[in-house]
Design a protein around this motif. Structure first.
Motif, mmCIF file in Angstrom:
data_model
loop_
_atom_site.group_PDB
_atom_site.id
_atom_site.type_symbol
_atom_site.label_atom_id
_atom_site.label_comp_id
_atom_site.label_asym_id
_atom_site.label_seq_id
_atom_site.Cartn_x
_atom_site.Cartn_y
_atom_site.Cartn_z
ATOM 1 N N ALA A 194 0.838 -1.204 0.000
ATOM 2 C CA ALA A 194 0.000 0.000 0.000
ATOM 3 C C ALA A 194 0.870 1.250 0.000
ATOM 4 O O ALA A 194 0.581 2.237 -0.697
ATOM 5 C CB ALA A 194 -0.925 -0.006 1.213
ATOM 6 N N LEU A 195 1.954 1.210 0.773
ATOM 7 C CA LEU A 195 2.900 2.336 0.767
ATOM 8 C C LEU A 195 3.660 2.385 -0.553
ATOM 9 O O LEU A 195 3.898 3.455 -1.112
ATOM 10 C CB LEU A 195 3.881 2.189 1.930
ATOM 11 C CG LEU A 195 3.289 2.272 3.335
ATOM 12 C CD1 LEU A 195 4.367 1.987 4.384
ATOM 13 C CD2 LEU A 195 2.676 3.637 3.580
ATOM 14 N N SER B 194 11.037 5.762 1.397
ATOM 15 C CA SER B 194 10.888 7.205 1.632
ATOM 16 C C SER B 194 12.205 7.959 1.679
ATOM 17 O O SER B 194 12.237 9.160 1.413
ATOM 18 C CB SER B 194 10.116 7.435 2.941
ATOM 19 O OG SER B 194 10.816 6.877 4.044
ATOM 20 N N ALA B 195 13.310 7.276 2.015
ATOM 21 C CA ALA B 195 14.601 7.960 2.129
ATOM 22 C C ALA B 195 15.503 7.724 0.925
ATOM 23 O O ALA B 195 16.622 8.226 0.887
ATOM 24 C CB ALA B 195 15.322 7.517 3.405
ATOM 25 N N TRP B 196 15.027 6.966 -0.067
ATOM 26 C CA TRP B 196 15.867 6.690 -1.234
ATOM 27 C C TRP B 196 15.985 7.926 -2.129
ATOM 28 O O TRP B 196 15.043 8.716 -2.244
ATOM 29 C CB TRP B 196 15.270 5.560 -2.059
ATOM 30 C CG TRP B 196 15.381 4.199 -1.444
ATOM 31 C CD1 TRP B 196 15.650 3.885 -0.145
ATOM 32 C CD2 TRP B 196 15.182 2.954 -2.118
ATOM 33 N NE1 TRP B 196 15.642 2.524 0.045
ATOM 34 C CE2 TRP B 196 15.354 1.923 -1.152
ATOM 35 C CE3 TRP B 196 14.883 2.605 -3.428
ATOM 36 C CZ2 TRP B 196 15.234 0.569 -1.486
ATOM 37 C CZ3 TRP B 196 14.752 1.254 -3.752
ATOM 38 C CH2 TRP B 196 14.938 0.257 -2.795
ATOM 39 N N PRO B 197 17.119 8.078 -2.809
ATOM 40 C CA PRO B 197 17.240 9.150 -3.803
ATOM 41 C C PRO B 197 16.245 8.947 -4.940
ATOM 42 O O PRO B 197 15.867 7.809 -5.264
ATOM 43 C CB PRO B 197 18.685 8.994 -4.301
ATOM 44 C CG PRO B 197 19.398 8.214 -3.246
ATOM 45 C CD PRO B 197 18.368 7.303 -2.646
ATOM 46 N N PRO C 11 10.884 9.117 -3.306
ATOM 47 C CA PRO C 11 9.964 10.226 -3.568
ATOM 48 C C PRO C 11 10.637 11.593 -3.634
ATOM 49 O O PRO C 11 9.979 12.586 -3.936
ATOM 50 C CB PRO C 11 8.993 10.152 -2.394
ATOM 51 C CG PRO C 11 9.794 9.553 -1.285
ATOM 52 C CD PRO C 11 10.735 8.577 -1.937
ATOM 53 N N GLY C 12 11.925 11.653 -3.308
ATOM 54 C CA GLY C 12 12.619 12.938 -3.365
ATOM 55 C C GLY C 12 12.297 13.857 -2.215
ATOM 56 O O GLY C 12 12.383 15.082 -2.332
ATOM 57 N N TRP C 13 11.932 13.271 -1.072
ATOM 58 C CA TRP C 13 11.580 14.080 0.091
ATOM 59 C C TRP C 13 12.813 14.656 0.767
ATOM 60 O O TRP C 13 13.902 14.077 0.727
ATOM 61 C CB TRP C 13 10.835 13.234 1.113
ATOM 62 C CG TRP C 13 9.469 12.809 0.688
ATOM 63 C CD1 TRP C 13 8.711 13.345 -0.316
ATOM 64 C CD2 TRP C 13 8.686 11.757 1.256
ATOM 65 N NE1 TRP C 13 7.506 12.699 -0.401
ATOM 66 C CE2 TRP C 13 7.459 11.719 0.543
ATOM 67 C CE3 TRP C 13 8.888 10.857 2.288
ATOM 68 C CZ2 TRP C 13 6.448 10.808 0.840
ATOM 69 C CZ3 TRP C 13 7.884 9.950 2.600
ATOM 70 C CH2 TRP C 13 6.686 9.919 1.878
ATOM 71 N N SER C 14 12.605 15.776 1.421
ATOM 72 C CA SER C 14 13.642 16.350 2.269
ATOM 73 C C SER C 14 13.754 15.523 3.544
ATOM 74 O O SER C 14 12.898 14.674 3.849
ATOM 75 C CB SER C 14 13.290 17.794 2.632
ATOM 76 O OG SER C 14 12.119 17.821 3.443
ATOM 77 N N VAL C 15 14.815 15.776 4.314
ATOM 78 C CA VAL C 15 14.971 15.094 5.601
ATOM 79 C C VAL C 15 13.771 15.391 6.506
ATOM 80 O O VAL C 15 13.278 14.511 7.217
ATOM 81 C CB VAL C 15 16.290 15.519 6.273
ATOM 82 C CG1 VAL C 15 16.352 15.011 7.709
ATOM 83 C CG2 VAL C 15 17.483 14.997 5.481
ATOM 84 N N GLU C 16 13.292 16.638 6.457
ATOM 85 C CA GLU C 16 12.148 17.013 7.286
ATOM 86 C C GLU C 16 10.898 16.231 6.885
ATOM 87 O O GLU C 16 10.132 15.758 7.740
ATOM 88 C CB GLU C 16 11.875 18.518 7.170
ATOM 89 C CG GLU C 16 12.929 19.404 7.794
ATOM 90 C CD GLU C 16 14.141 19.616 6.886
ATOM 91 O OE1 GLU C 16 14.109 19.112 5.731
ATOM 92 O OE2 GLU C 16 15.104 20.260 7.326
ATOM 93 N N VAL D 10 13.955 -2.247 2.691
ATOM 94 C CA VAL D 10 13.971 -0.858 2.232
ATOM 95 C C VAL D 10 14.976 0.013 2.987
ATOM 96 O O VAL D 10 15.566 0.943 2.426
ATOM 97 C CB VAL D 10 12.536 -0.270 2.314
ATOM 98 C CG1 VAL D 10 12.093 -0.065 3.745
ATOM 99 C CG2 VAL D 10 12.434 1.006 1.524
ATOM 100 N N VAL D 11 15.207 -0.285 4.275
ATOM 101 C CA VAL D 11 16.107 0.556 5.078
ATOM 102 C C VAL D 11 17.538 0.030 5.058
ATOM 103 O O VAL D 11 18.495 0.815 5.012
ATOM 104 C CB VAL D 11 15.605 0.659 6.534
ATOM 105 C CG1 VAL D 11 16.542 1.535 7.373
ATOM 106 C CG2 VAL D 11 14.194 1.237 6.578
#
Length: 394
Positions: free
Chosen positions: A49-50, A58-61, A67-72, A94-95
């Motif tokens: 689902a995620l 979520s933290a992958w480049p 997803p290209g999210w910032s650290v925040e 994933v981690v």
């Protein structure tokens, strides 16, 4: 340090919260909140689902499908996931191994393994610890012998989390006994259904099946299942451990645990005519735990603020690992107070049948499971040595 999130980040938070409230499978959240063990099907459904949303990695480049999210934004996402009661993402794929693959693997290996990790359809386990090599991981004796383009794997891995749900396992194996013990270690991937792989469940003190022994008897894997160079596995494993130790922080989850403890203590008597929350000793311990979570959060912010996209936290993650362990145990000790005379192991899923409150079954289980945090991922003693030598330069 600016401790406030920007308006844009708060808009992002609203978007994430809405997804978990309206789109994520509600029955999985309910099962997880009740402290029930999740099946392999539950875990796949949760993580897919995620993955379908593009939010699992979520933290992958971005170049590898992140997803290209910032650290925040990554931090807010993790916080909202735990606030909602969504199962914690199984980190082994994933981690842990994902960043190793996109950093050190060949293009063919990336194409083979990254998509299934990123979309949640393929599960992974971590084959590090052995009966004689836990915190002293470099002493491992699990062997991999290369002949005619095929590795033969033999040995015994233990304390292998979630192996019963995994399709693949990544391993540290000894390919040479020459030189320093760290120099003869190689990083290899293996399918869990390969002939010669045997899984033996380990039932922990909380009555759950989370850990396993995994035995390898002349298991054959192709040479191209090796990641990077032969003998460089120790280097890759240290890169991975930075991600592993940072992942223990789980600030959102700890705040949810504190809210739970406060709510229970506000409704449970302390043995007399007063609520437990009014007991001076309990109130002090609750406040101290809340302060500890605040301190852990500040430490996480300091470490994450120095990261580039996809970068490893490195040795500084050892500080997070120690504080996260101590804080989790501090909170779950409050659970014993709220469970009172029901704080006993062994009732688990049968709690309701014998008249025990369900919160006690779940909370005492969390307490017992949390005792192991002082050991897994590298003992707290090992983490202090890392900090002294590699962070402080002593």
């Amino acid at each position: 340090m600016n401790l406030t999130f920007s308006p844009e980040t708060e808009v992002f938070r609203t978007k994430v919260r809405a997804f978990f409230e309206t789109e994520f499978p509600a029955e999985i959240i309910a099962k997880n909140r009740a402290g029930k063990s999740l099946t392999t099907e539950d875990i796949r459904r949760s993580e897919m689902a995620l993955g379908a949303k593009g939010w699992l990695a979520s933290a992958w480049p971005e170049e590898y499908g992140g997803p290209g999210w910032s650290v925040e934004e990554q931090y807010v996402f993790d916080e909202e996931l735990e606030r909602a009661g969504v199962p914690t993402v199984t980190p082994m794929g994933v981690v842990y191994v994902g960043p190793v693959l996109y950093t050190f693997a060949s293009d063919d290996q990336k194409a083979k393994w990254l998509p299934g990790i990123r979309d949640g359809s393929v599960g992974w386990a971590q084959g590090y610890s052995e009966p004689g090599a836990g915190s002293d991981l470099a002493s491992l004796q699990f062997s991999a012998v290369l002949e005619d383009g095929t590795y033969t794997l033999n040995g015994h891995k233990i304390w292998t989390s979630a192996a019963q749900h995994a399709d693949w396992i990544f391993l540290l194996a000894r390919t040479s006994s020459e030189g320093k013990k760290q120099e003869g270690i190689t990083f290899i991937c293996c399918p869990m259904d390969a002939p010669g792989v045997t899984l033996i469940p380990i039932i922990t003190i909380d009555g759950k099946h989370v850990l396993n022994e995994v035995l390898f008897d002349n298991v054959k894997v192709p040479e191209d299942y090796r990641i990077g160079e032969e003998g460089k596995g120790w280097t890759y494993s240290q890169y991975l451990l930075g991600f592993e130790r940072t992942s223990y922080a789980r600030i959102g989850g700890k705040r949810a645990m504190l809210r739970h403890a406060r709510e229970l203590a506000s409704s449970i008597p302390n043995g007399g005519n007063h609520r437990l929350i009014d007991d001076v000793a309990f109130a002090r311990k609750l406040t101290e735990a809340e302060m500890a979570v605040d301190g852990l959060e500040m430490t996480v912010f300091r470490v994450l603020s120095g990261l580039s996209s996809g970068g490893s936290p490195g040795d500084a993650a050892s500080t997070i690992k120690i504080l996260a362990t101590q804080t989790h145990q501090q909170i779950t000790e409050l659970f014993l107070n709220t469970a009172a005379t029901f704080a006993q192991p062994g009732f688990g899923a049968n709690a309701a049948d014998i008249g025990l409150p369900l919160h006690a079954a779940k909370d005492v289980s969390a307490y017992f499971a949390g005792r192991a945090q002082s050991i897994y991922g590298g003992t707290n003693e090992i983490q202090r040595t890392i900090i002294a030598r590699k962070v402080l330069g002593l």
